[in-house]
Structures are given as structure tokens and as C-alpha cells.
Design a protein around this motif. Structure first.
Motif, PDB file in Angstrom:
ATOM      1  N   MET A  71       0.868  -1.374   0.017  1.00 57.55           N
ATOM      2  CA  MET A  71       0.002  -0.016  -0.044  1.00 57.55           C
ATOM      3  C   MET A  71       0.822   1.298   0.010  1.00 57.55           C
ATOM      4  O   MET A  71       0.230   2.468  -0.156  1.00 57.55           O
ATOM      5  CB  MET A  71      -0.965  -0.054   1.276  1.00 57.55           C
ATOM      6  N   ALA A  72       2.293   1.167   0.165  1.00 57.18           N
ATOM      7  CA  ALA A  72       3.049   2.308   0.131  1.00 57.18           C
ATOM      8  C   ALA A  72       3.293   2.656  -1.286  1.00 57.18           C
ATOM      9  O   ALA A  72       3.787   3.846  -1.551  1.00 57.18           O
ATOM     10  CB  ALA A  72       4.216   2.074   0.985  1.00 57.18           C
ATOM     11  N   LEU A  73       3.191   1.573  -2.167  1.00 53.09           N
ATOM     12  CA  LEU A  73       3.362   1.830  -3.516  1.00 53.09           C
ATOM     13  C   LEU A  73       2.719   3.109  -4.271  1.00 53.09           C
ATOM     14  O   LEU A  73       3.357   3.782  -4.967  1.00 53.09           O
ATOM     15  CB  LEU A  73       3.140   0.707  -4.451  1.00 53.09           C
ATOM     16  N   PRO A  74       1.421   3.110  -3.923  1.00 52.67           N
ATOM     17  CA  PRO A  74       0.625   4.353  -4.446  1.00 52.67           C
ATOM     18  C   PRO A  74       1.183   5.843  -4.125  1.00 52.67           C
ATOM     19  O   PRO A  74       1.185   6.654  -4.968  1.00 52.67           O
ATOM     20  CB  PRO A  74      -0.681   4.212  -4.005  1.00 52.67           C
ATOM     21  N   TYR A  75       1.632   5.780  -2.898  1.00 48.86           N
ATOM     22  CA  TYR A  75       2.419   7.003  -2.461  1.00 48.86           C
ATOM     23  C   TYR A  75       3.524   7.335  -3.177  1.00 48.86           C
ATOM     24  O   TYR A  75       3.924   8.510  -3.644  1.00 48.86           O
ATOM     25  CB  TYR A  75       2.628   7.040  -1.197  1.00 48.86           C
ATOM     26  N   GLY A  78       2.493   8.324  -6.827  1.00 50.12           N
ATOM     27  CA  GLY A  78       1.812   9.686  -6.911  1.00 50.12           C
ATOM     28  C   GLY A  78       3.013  10.657  -6.877  1.00 50.12           C
ATOM     29  O   GLY A  78       3.025  11.799  -7.516  1.00 50.12           O
ATOM     30  N   ARG A  79       3.929  10.443  -5.963  1.00 45.19           N
ATOM     31  CA  ARG A  79       5.008  11.586  -5.789  1.00 45.19           C
ATOM     32  C   ARG A  79       5.878  11.431  -6.846  1.00 45.19           C
ATOM     33  O   ARG A  79       6.497  12.632  -7.383  1.00 45.19           O
ATOM     34  CB  ARG A  79       6.023  11.145  -4.598  1.00 45.19           C
ATOM     35  N   ALA A  80       6.145  10.316  -7.857  1.00 44.49           N
ATOM     36  CA  ALA A  80       6.905  10.200  -8.889  1.00 44.49           C
ATOM     37  C   ALA A  80       6.211  11.317  -9.858  1.00 44.49           C
ATOM     38  O   ALA A  80       6.729  11.960 -10.833  1.00 44.49           O
ATOM     39  CB  ALA A  80       7.075   8.708  -9.440  1.00 44.49           C
ATOM     40  N   VAL A  81       4.806  10.922 -10.092  1.00 45.25           N
ATOM     41  CA  VAL A  81       4.019  11.559 -11.167  1.00 45.25           C
ATOM     42  C   VAL A  81       4.077  13.090 -10.882  1.00 45.25           C
ATOM     43  O   VAL A  81       4.225  13.972 -11.895  1.00 45.25           O
ATOM     44  CB  VAL A  81       2.666  10.922 -11.179  1.00 45.25           C
ATOM     45  N   GLN A  82       3.862  13.337  -9.442  1.00 43.05           N
ATOM     46  CA  GLN A  82       4.078  14.776  -9.306  1.00 43.05           C
ATOM     47  C   GLN A  82       5.313  15.554  -9.455  1.00 43.05           C
ATOM     48  O   GLN A  82       5.505  16.692  -9.923  1.00 43.05           O
ATOM     49  CB  GLN A  82       3.399  15.198  -7.676  1.00 43.05           C
ATOM     50  N   THR A 307      -3.689  18.022  -6.512  1.00 47.68           N
ATOM     51  CA  THR A 307      -2.991  17.822  -7.515  1.00 47.68           C
ATOM     52  C   THR A 307      -3.132  16.839  -8.257  1.00 47.68           C
ATOM     53  O   THR A 307      -3.723  15.658  -7.536  1.00 47.68           O
ATOM     54  CB  THR A 307      -1.517  18.050  -7.061  1.00 47.68           C
ATOM     55  N   VAL A 308      -2.502  16.582  -9.399  1.00 41.44           N
ATOM     56  CA  VAL A 308      -2.583  15.344 -10.106  1.00 41.44           C
ATOM     57  C   VAL A 308      -1.859  14.149  -9.277  1.00 41.44           C
ATOM     58  O   VAL A 308      -2.478  12.994  -9.556  1.00 41.44           O
ATOM     59  CB  VAL A 308      -1.870  15.615 -11.487  1.00 41.44           C
ATOM     60  N   GLY A 309      -0.545  14.187  -8.919  1.00 39.41           N
ATOM     61  CA  GLY A 309      -0.092  13.405  -8.166  1.00 39.41           C
ATOM     62  C   GLY A 309      -0.973  12.887  -6.859  1.00 39.41           C
ATOM     63  O   GLY A 309      -0.860  11.492  -6.715  1.00 39.41           O
ATOM     64  N   GLU A 310      -1.446  13.797  -6.182  1.00 38.52           N
ATOM     65  CA  GLU A 310      -2.369  13.291  -5.138  1.00 38.52           C
ATOM     66  C   GLU A 310      -3.634  12.339  -5.812  1.00 38.52           C
ATOM     67  O   GLU A 310      -3.987  11.277  -5.045  1.00 38.52           O
ATOM     68  CB  GLU A 310      -2.905  14.280  -4.447  1.00 38.52           C
ATOM     69  N   LEU A 311      -4.146  12.754  -6.886  1.00 40.53           N
ATOM     70  CA  LEU A 311      -5.152  11.857  -7.333  1.00 40.53           C
ATOM     71  C   LEU A 311      -4.989  10.616  -7.797  1.00 40.53           C
ATOM     72  O   LEU A 311      -5.282   9.652  -7.364  1.00 40.53           O
ATOM     73  CB  LEU A 311      -5.937  12.553  -8.645  1.00 40.53           C
ATOM     74  N   VAL A 312      -3.564  10.541  -8.348  1.00 42.13           N
ATOM     75  CA  VAL A 312      -2.952   9.199  -8.643  1.00 42.13           C
ATOM     76  C   VAL A 312      -2.592   8.257  -7.589  1.00 42.13           C
ATOM     77  O   VAL A 312      -2.907   7.261  -7.496  1.00 42.13           O
ATOM     78  CB  VAL A 312      -1.783   9.411  -9.556  1.00 42.13           C
TER      79      VAL A 312
END
Length: 629
Positions: A71-75, A78-82, A307-312
């Protein structure tokens, strides 16, 4: 379940270091599997869980590491996308490092979770098997009289695996449940606007299948019950296949099994349909939640609130939540299938031989002397060959079991006394050593004749003497022909002795009992499958070999009765006559009716007043009966 190395006769079995050693299963079997809670199926499962609390905690810890890392992967994503959106190299490096650490933790956690979970499964199954073996040893032949043989087979095979599956799944489910709670709390803190939607939707996902579970559980119970009955029918049919073929009943029983098999198939299809509906719901509800999160999140991104990263991040978290949520379905299935299995295991384990003390009593006398049954009044003097005649064969079998200290049913009757001491007041091992009961249908295990006769014994009777007394010469000749080196002692004997005739099996079983040389030997119809000439020689051999030892013969054979030192007639549950065979033939009509198969009309004819000629005829007829005997 793969074979697990254990210990035999108190010493470790030498094996190469396998994965099971690494998994700390090398200590199996347990020195003491414990005293189980057999009041109910759920109670038995709870007891198993408590006995493996340390293993469950280890599995829970590794499960938490695994699920939290997943479950840490999405975070990290998201940070990588942002970081890409903001064109920040440092933020992208941090996100990459976070993803790398998560990947390592996922691999380690998954490996150790699987390892500890399988350990819990194998050790739980091994504990249940040890409990069943201990109960089988305690009850002996009385077990299959109180529980169908097929049910015992079902419990010791399929049911053991299902119980182990539930014990294994508990820790994974708890780790998944804690992870789901942590993710919901984390999303509320990370992004409250979307976190509220997720926090409301996830409980619906987890609890949405609850209305379907009761029906799914009932259908699973029905399937297990029908499968158990089919297994019992198959076991009984295979055991009696030779007899069924002899009477032409093979096809009838095959039809019965086909019908039972089709019932199992129908029940399994109904159960599978319900579980497929549960799986479909667990796919549909997360899909609806994902659509809601994306639709609502895009609106928030358009408004500039996230932000887009938070949505991802939130989207990825909701998508990955389906992974731990699958364990909710697994625990429901595991419990549904293991509950009837645990109930059956608890029912078998709750059977009691009798209220005995398994520690030495204050009475230090050895279990030797006269054998006395207070319920029937049967007295067997020490050192004599006593024959017991019962009109009812089933009653004879029950009395034989009572004399051995393990009745087929707990009837509340007083215990049999040996040397004035109740067998129930003796430790089980001591009582079994003192009294040996051979029932009507003794079982021969597969192996060689040497292995068959390698039983706990006093050493006073050799295998050769026992085989001679049991008139097994022709059996040895047949086995010698089947042996590669013409040695009958090394000849293979198939399971239950199916390669031998009924008389040959009976004589080998008798020889095995004679080798044991117990203080008291109880034989229930030991010569029912042999011819009269062989029976007469067996009677002489047993009497000679057992001279000075207490022997009880349950029989109605005149050949055996005539060679007994004492004959007892048991009628309607109590002793009604005692004496010699020829004496009882003359004086006891009930005895004569059982031994000579005399009909009621013939009894009345013999008992009717007659004139001198008729009286002489009657007397001559009685003498003829005695001479025939």
C-alpha cells in the motif's frame, strides 16, 4: 500435505536438511498435542489458534510488513508523477528510493508471510492428526462401532487440511484488516476530500458480501455432509467388495454410490454458484468505488483543490485495496469449509473410553487373577480355558469388548474386575497389556509375516509355536510359494490380508494374538472360517499353548466347547448356567438350542413326557448329540 519428518521411538529420524527444517517443523510430532476443546467446532478452532499463538503473531507481523509495503506503492507512484509534472529531479529520486524500499519490503514480507503461514497450516494439521491417532489408540476397535469408518477417514484426510487452511488464513486476514484500516486513516490525513469517500466506501466493500455469507455457509455445510456420506459409502463398499460380488450386490451398491456422488456434484455446483456471486460482488463494488474516486477526483483537480499526483496516489491506493480485501473472502470461505470439518473432528475427539484414571492408583496390586464382569455375573477363573456361549452374536461381541475394558458404547455399567481391581481404575497401557481382545474380524496390516508377528509380547511364546498352535502350516506353504527366496516369513501380505482366504487370515490373526501372550486372552469366534478338522486341531493347540493362562473363548462350536475346562451360558445379558459342555447339553435346554441349533418344536419334543420306549429313544438321541460333539 507434504510428508513431515518426525520422531519415532523417542529418537530423531535422520534426514537431510530440508526446507521443513528451516521452517522449524523439525520438532514434529508434538510431545503432547494438548487437551482440545471439543464442545463445538468453533471452540475447537479457537483452541487450535490459542495453541499456535506465537506462530500466528509471527505471521501477523510479516503480513503487516507485506501489506503495508504494497500500500506504500501508490504514495511513491503519486510522488513520482507529481515530480515529473513539477520537473523536480530531487523529488523523483526520493520517489524512486521509496519505491525501491517498498519493493524490497514486499519481497521479504511476502516470503516470510508464506513461510510462517504454511508453518501454521502444517503444524495445526499435524496437531489434529496426533489427537486423532491418540483417540484411535485409546478407543481401539470400539471406534468404528461408534463412528462410521468413512467418517474417520474423512476427518483424518480432507477435514484436517481444511482445518489447517483456516488456521493459516487467520493471520493473513488480520494483517489485511489492519492494513485496510491504516490505509483509510492515512488517506483521511493525506487528502481529506477523497479520504472521506474512501473511508465510507471501503467498509461497504468489506461488508457488502455479508448478506450472502449465511447462505453460502449453509450450502458449503450441505456439500461437506453429502461428501462425507459418499466417502463413508465408498469406504464400506470397498471393504465389503468381495462379499458383495459373492451375493451379486456389487451393482446395487455402485448405483447407490453413483446417486450419492451426483448429490455431492449438485451440492458443489450450488455452493460454487454462491461463491462466484460473492466474488462478482467483490469485483463490482471496488469498480464502482474506483469510478466514484476518479469522477470526484477529476472535479477536485479541475478546481485546483488537489494535485494530479495526489489523485494518482488515491486512485492507486483504492485499486490496490482489492488485494488485502480478497483475504476477507478467503477467511469467509476457509471458515465455511472448516467449521463442519472442525465439528466432525470434535465429535470424534469427544468420544471417551470410560472414566478412568491414567495415573497409578493407590492399589498397587498387579492386574492378575480372576476376571469378573459384575454386569452379567460372568466369572473366569485365573489360568483356565473358559468358553462363553451367547445366543446373540452381537451381545457376545459387546461382552468381549467389555472384558477388554473398552466397551463399544459408554453404557454406565460397572467396570470389569481383574484380580479384584477394576480395569477402569488401571492406566490404559497397563489394562491393554493385561487383557487382549481379538474380535470377530481382526485386521491384518500390509507387510511381511515377520512384521505381522512383531508385536509387543512377553517373549514366552515364539512365532513358530504360535503358528503351530494356530494350525498355519498350509498358510506358510502358500506364503513360501509367493516369496522370492521361499521364506514364508518374508512373504508379502497385502492390506487387510486380501490375498489370503478367510480361514487363512483368521489363523494368522490368532497366531499374532498367541505371540502376544497376555495374562488374559479373549477370542471372539476365532475359528468361524475354518473346517471342523482344522478347528479341532486349533482347539487342542490353543489349550496346550495357553495352559496356566486365562483364556476366554466366545463360541458356539461344539468342538471348542468340548475342549474348554469350563463353559458359561449367557442368556439375555446374564449368566444362567455354568458347567462342562456335555453336562450342559443334557441339563440346559437353552444351551442345547444354541449349540445344536435346535428349534422350539424339537425342544418341546425332547421335553415332553414319554413312555419307556420313547424315553430310551430320547436318551439315545442325546447320546448321539454328545458323540457328534
Amino acid at each position: 500435505m507434504p510428508p513431515v519428518p518426525g520422531r519415532e521411538a523417542g529418537r530423531s529420524v535422520p534426514t537431510f536438511r530440508t526446507i521443513w527444517d528451516i521452517m522449524q517443523i523439525r520438532d514434529l510430532p508434538y510431545v503432547d498435542p494438548g487437551l482440545p476443546d471439543v464442545r463445538s467446532g468453533p471452540g475447537f478452532l479457537l483452541w487450535l489458534g490459542r495453541r499456535q499463538l506465537r506462530g500466528q503473531l509471527r505471521s501477523l507481523s510479516w503480513g503487516m510488513l507485506h501489506f503495508v509495503s504494497v500500500m506504500a506503492l501508490p504514495y511513491g507512484v503519486g510522488r513520482a508523477v507529481q515530480a515529473v509534472v513539477e520537473k523536480s529531479g530531487s523529488s523523483l529520486a526520493v520517489a524512486g528510493a521509496l519505491l525501491a524500499v517498498s519493493a524490497v519490503c514486499i519481497a521479504v514480507g511476502d516470503t516470510m508471510l508464506h513461510r510462517t503461514a504454511v508453518t501454521n497450516w502444517i503444524t495445526a494439521a499435524a496437531r489434529v492428526q496426533q489427537l486423532l491417532i491418540r483417540k484411535t489408540s485409546e478407543l481401539g476397535s470400539a471406534l468404528t462401532r461408534r463412528v462410521a469408518a468413512g467418517e474417520v477417514v474423512a476427518v483424518s484426510t480432507g477435514d484436517v487440511e481444511k482445518i489447517g487452511w483456516f488456521v493459516e488464513a487467520v493471520s493473513r486476514f488480520l494483517a489485511a484488516a489492519f492494513t485496510v484500516v491504516l490505509v483509510c486513516v492515512g488517506l483521511l490525513i493525506y487528502q481529506p476530500a477523497l479520504g472521506v469517500l474512501v473511508a465510507v466506501g471501503v467498509p461497504v466493500l468489506a461488508l457488502g458480501v455479508l448478506p450472502l455469507l449465511p447462505r453460502a455457509t449453509r450450502l458449503a455445510d450441505v456439500q461437506r455432509e453429502k461428501a462425507g456420506r459418499a466417502t463413508e459409502l465408498a469406504s464400506d463398499t470397498v471393504a465389503g467388495l468381495r462379499v458383495l460380488r459373492g451375493i451379486g450386490g456389487e451393482e446395487l451398491f455402485l448405483k447407490r454410490y453413483r446417486h450419492a456422488s451426483q448429490e455431492v456434484r449438485t451440492a458443489a455446483v450450488r455452493s460454487a454458484r454462491m461463491w462466484s456471486a460473492i466474488s462478482a460482488v467483490q469485483v463490482l463494488l471496488p469498480g464502482l468505488l474506483l469510478i466514484s474516486v476518479v469522477w470526484y477526483g477529476l472535479g477536485l483537480v479541475g478546481e485546483g483543490r488537489i494535485t494530479v499526483g495526489e489523485l494518482v496516489t488515491v486512485y492507486s491506493a483504492v485499486m490496490l485495496l482489492s488485494y488485502p480485501l480478497r483475504h476477507f473472502e478467503e477467511i469467509a470461505m476457509a471458515y465455511s469449509f472448516s467449521r463442519p470439518s472442525a465439528r466432525r473432528a470434535a465429535r470424534v475427539l469427544s468420544l471417551e473410553r470410560s472414566a478412568r484414571q491414567d495415573s497409578p492408583t493407590d492399589d498397587a496390586r498387579e492386574p492378575a487373577g480372576d476376571l469378573y464382569d459384575p454386569a452379567t455375573g460372568l466369572l473366569v477363573p485365573a489360568g483356565t480355558l473358559t468358553a462363553v456361549v451367547c445366543g446373540d452374536p452381537d451381545a457376545a461381541g459387546r461382552l468381549a469388548e467389555r472384558l477388554g475394558g473398552h466397551p463399544a458404547e459408554p453404557d454406565g455399567l460397572p467396570s470389569v474386575l481383574l484380580g479384584g481391581v477394576a480395569l477402569d481404575d488401571r492406566p490404559l497401557e497397563e489394562a491393554r497389556t493385561a487383557v487382549l481382545v481379538q474380535d470377530k474380524d481382526p485386521v491384518l496390516l500390509s507387510g511381511t509375516l515377520t512384521e505381522l508377528l512383531d508385536v509387543p509380547a512377553s517373549g514366552a511364546v515364539t512365532a513358530e509355536r504360535a503358528l503351530t498352535a494356530a494350525e498355519s502350516g498350509d498358510v506358510l506353504d502358500a506364503l513360501a510359494q509367493a516369496s522370492l527366496d521361499n521364506d514364508p516369513m518374508k512373504a508379502p501380505i497385502t492390506e487387510r490380508g486380501r490375498s489370503l482366504s478367510g480361514g487363512q487370515r483368521q489363523r494368522l490373526a490368532l497366531a499374532r494374538s498367541l505371540v502376544t501372550d497376555p495374562e488374559v486372552l479373549v477370542l471372539d469366534e476365532p475359528t468361524s472360517a475354518v473346517d471342523s478338522h482344522t478347528e479341532a486341531r486349533i482347539a487342542d493347540g490353543v489349550r496346550k499353548l495357553r495352559a496356566g493362562r486365562t483364556t476366554v473363548l466366545f463360541t458356539s462350536s461344539p468342538l471348542l466347547l468340548d475342549r474348554a475346562e469350563r463353559v458359561v451360558l449367557v442368556h439375555e445379558g446374564e449368566v444362567v448356567a455354568v458347567g462342562a459342555h456335555r453336562e450342559l447339553l443334557r441339563t440346559e435346554p437353552r444351551y442345547r438350542a444354541v449349540v445344536t441349533r435346535e428349534t422350539e418344536s424339537e425342544q418341546r419334543l425332547v421335553a415332553a413326557p414319554r413312555g419307556p420306549v420313547a424315553a430310551r429313544f430320547t436318551k439315545a438321541g442325546t447320546e448321539d448329540i454328545e458323540e457328534t460333539a
